[in-house]
Design a protein around this motif. Structure first.
Motif, PDB file in Angstrom:
ATOM      1  N   VAL A 200       0.479  -1.586   0.068  1.00  0.00           N
ATOM      2  CA  VAL A 200      -0.438  -0.175   0.177  1.00  0.00           C
ATOM      3  C   VAL A 200       0.839   1.413  -0.306  1.00  0.00           C
ATOM      4  O   VAL A 200       0.424   2.235  -0.693  1.00  0.00           O
ATOM      5  CB  VAL A 200      -0.845   0.351   1.344  1.00  0.00           C
TER       6      VAL A 200
ATOM      7  N   GLY B  26       2.259   1.816  -3.232  1.00  0.00           N
ATOM      8  CA  GLY B  26       1.023   2.191  -3.943  1.00  0.00           C
ATOM      9  C   GLY B  26       0.906   0.878  -5.309  1.00  0.00           C
ATOM     10  O   GLY B  26       0.662   1.337  -6.709  1.00  0.00           O
TER      11      GLY B  26
ATOM     12  N   GLU C 255      -0.731  -2.019  -3.803  1.00  0.00           N
ATOM     13  CA  GLU C 255      -2.089  -1.958  -4.165  1.00  0.00           C
ATOM     14  C   GLU C 255      -3.125  -0.414  -3.524  1.00  0.00           C
ATOM     15  O   GLU C 255      -2.231  -0.259  -2.541  1.00  0.00           O
ATOM     16  CB  GLU C 255      -1.959  -2.606  -2.239  1.00  0.00           C
ATOM     17  N   ARG C 256      -3.960  -0.548  -3.676  1.00  0.00           N
ATOM     18  CA  ARG C 256      -4.374   0.540  -3.143  1.00  0.00           C
ATOM     19  C   ARG C 256      -5.599   0.576  -1.848  1.00  0.00           C
ATOM     20  O   ARG C 256      -6.570  -0.299  -2.459  1.00  0.00           O
ATOM     21  CB  ARG C 256      -5.274   1.290  -4.192  1.00  0.00           C
TER      22      ARG C 256
ATOM     23  N   GLU D  75      -8.632   0.678  -0.064  1.00  0.00           N
ATOM     24  CA  GLU D  75     -10.860   1.516  -0.328  1.00  0.00           C
ATOM     25  C   GLU D  75     -10.183   2.207   1.023  1.00  0.00           C
ATOM     26  O   GLU D  75     -11.880   2.388   0.448  1.00  0.00           O
ATOM     27  CB  GLU D  75     -10.531  -0.198   0.165  1.00  0.00           C
TER      28      GLU D  75
ATOM     29  N   HIS E  66      -1.732   8.859  -2.326  1.00  0.00           N
ATOM     30  CA  HIS E  66      -2.166   8.221  -4.136  1.00  0.00           C
ATOM     31  C   HIS E  66      -3.179   8.245  -4.468  1.00  0.00           C
ATOM     32  O   HIS E  66      -3.725   7.965  -5.918  1.00  0.00           O
ATOM     33  CB  HIS E  66      -1.750   7.014  -3.272  1.00  0.00           C
ATOM     34  N   ALA E  67      -4.613   9.146  -3.714  1.00  0.00           N
ATOM     35  CA  ALA E  67      -5.707   8.743  -4.408  1.00  0.00           C
ATOM     36  C   ALA E  67      -5.489   9.822  -5.165  1.00  0.00           C
ATOM     37  O   ALA E  67      -6.795   9.983  -6.678  1.00  0.00           O
ATOM     38  CB  ALA E  67      -7.024   9.369  -3.147  1.00  0.00           C
TER      39      ALA E  67
ATOM     40  N   ASP F 216      -2.591   8.102 -11.005  1.00  0.00           N
ATOM     41  CA  ASP F 216      -3.031   7.266 -12.050  1.00  0.00           C
ATOM     42  C   ASP F 216      -1.825   6.315 -11.343  1.00  0.00           C
ATOM     43  O   ASP F 216      -1.155   6.118 -11.028  1.00  0.00           O
ATOM     44  CB  ASP F 216      -3.418   7.515 -12.847  1.00  0.00           C
ATOM     45  N   GLU F 217      -2.096   4.978 -13.157  1.00  0.00           N
ATOM     46  CA  GLU F 217      -0.975   3.691 -12.655  1.00  0.00           C
ATOM     47  C   GLU F 217       0.790   4.543 -13.006  1.00  0.00           C
ATOM     48  O   GLU F 217       1.568   3.968 -12.420  1.00  0.00           O
ATOM     49  CB  GLU F 217      -1.093   2.951 -13.283  1.00  0.00           C
TER      50      GLU F 217
ATOM     51  N   LEU G 246       1.149   6.889 -10.387  1.00  0.00           N
ATOM     52  CA  LEU G 246       2.309   6.031  -8.740  1.00  0.00           C
ATOM     53  C   LEU G 246       3.849   5.322  -9.297  1.00  0.00           C
ATOM     54  O   LEU G 246       4.652   4.986  -8.411  1.00  0.00           O
ATOM     55  CB  LEU G 246       1.657   4.725  -8.263  1.00  0.00           C
TER      56      LEU G 246
END
Ligand SMILES: Nc1ncnc2c1ncn2[C@@H]1O[C@H](COP(=O)(O)OP(=O)(O)OP(=O)(O)O)[C@@H](O)[C@H]1O
Ligand SMILES: [Mg+2]
Length: 231
Positions: free
Chosen positions: A58, A61, A63-64, A66, A77-78, A81-82, A85
């Motif tokens: 997490v 980055g 794993e995102r 929830e 991180h929110a 985008d990929e 990250l």
């Protein structure tokens, strides 16, 4: 939020994550709050299956979360985008995975050079050779991972994580496959980088001696963090 000297390098608040689907779903992180200052070293301990590796993923980055907030080096991180990250990892974060993830078709030297080659650095192989030397593997440069012991693969993975001089190193059991002397040498290297370059260390470990060398340690229990008393 811009990065500043006062802001923690890693800042997690209320992070929740479950993995799996349906009846197989497991709530792993159930409200993680964690602030790690730049230049700090943090040990993460806890029983097998408690979520230590998931927590590192997490922060990286990979794993995102929830729910909750994950901010690394001033970047939420929110809001990434990929690709964003991936850039944050490339520029700031070194990762040593628990299962190493070396590329099997590349030699030790080529594996270590990958991050610098991706960054277009002409000195990628010279730098990679230097880092292999620092982890005690100069003589294994041209070996493929399948011809390396578990401890040697672990040290190649460490050299690859450090070659781009990350400000944050996330290392999952970095000494887990090493004997006493090799484990101490790797720990000396890590804490030396922490002291000399200010590399922030987050180390998952089952080794109480390694956790004790960190500025502080936290324990994952029931999906949350508790301060680990000093031994
Ligand atoms: N993709 C997945 N789907 C479902 N459950 C998962 C998944 N990945 C991990 N888990 C579960 O999440 C829990 C936490 O796993 P994690 O790998 O974070 O533990 P750990 O603390 O690193 O353990 P260890 O010390 O054994 O490495 C475990 O119960 C694991 O089975
Ligand atoms: Mg793990």
């Amino acid at each position: 939020m811009p990065e500043s000297a006062a802001a923690p390098l890693v800042d997690l608040a209320g992070v929740r994550l479950g993995l799996g689907a349906g009846a197989g779903r497991v709530e792993i992180l159930r409200g993680i709050d964690l602030a790690v200052a730049a230049g700090e070293s943090l040990g993460i301990v806890g029983p097998s299956g408690s979520g230590k590796s998931t927590l590192l993923m997490v922060i990286a980055g990979l794993e995102r979360a929830e729910a909750g907030r994950v901010v690394v080096a001033g970047q939420d991180h929110a809001g990434l985008d990929e690709d964003g990250l991936a850039r944050l990892r490339r520029d700031r974060i070194g990762i040593v995975f628990q299962s190493f993830h070396l590329i099997p078709t590349m030699t030790a030297l080529e594996n270590v050079a990958v991050p610098l080659e991706l960054a277009g650095r002409a000195d990628a192989f010279a730098e990679a050779a230097g880092w292999l030397d620092r982890v005690g593997l100069a003589a294994r440069r041209d070996h493929y991972p399948s011809r390396l012991s578990g401890g040697e693969q672990q040290r190649v993975a460490l050299a690859r994580a450090l070659v781009a001089r990350p400000s944050l190193l996330l290392a999952d059991e970095p000494t887990g496959n090493l004997d006493g002397a090799a484990g101490r040498a790797v720990a000396d290297l890590l804490f030396g980088l922490n002291a000399e370059l200010g590399t922030t260390l987050i180390l998952v470990t089952h080794d109480p001696a390694l956790a004790a060398r960190c500025h502080r340690a936290v324990r994952v229990a029931d999906g949350r963090l508790a301060a680990e008393p000093r031994p």
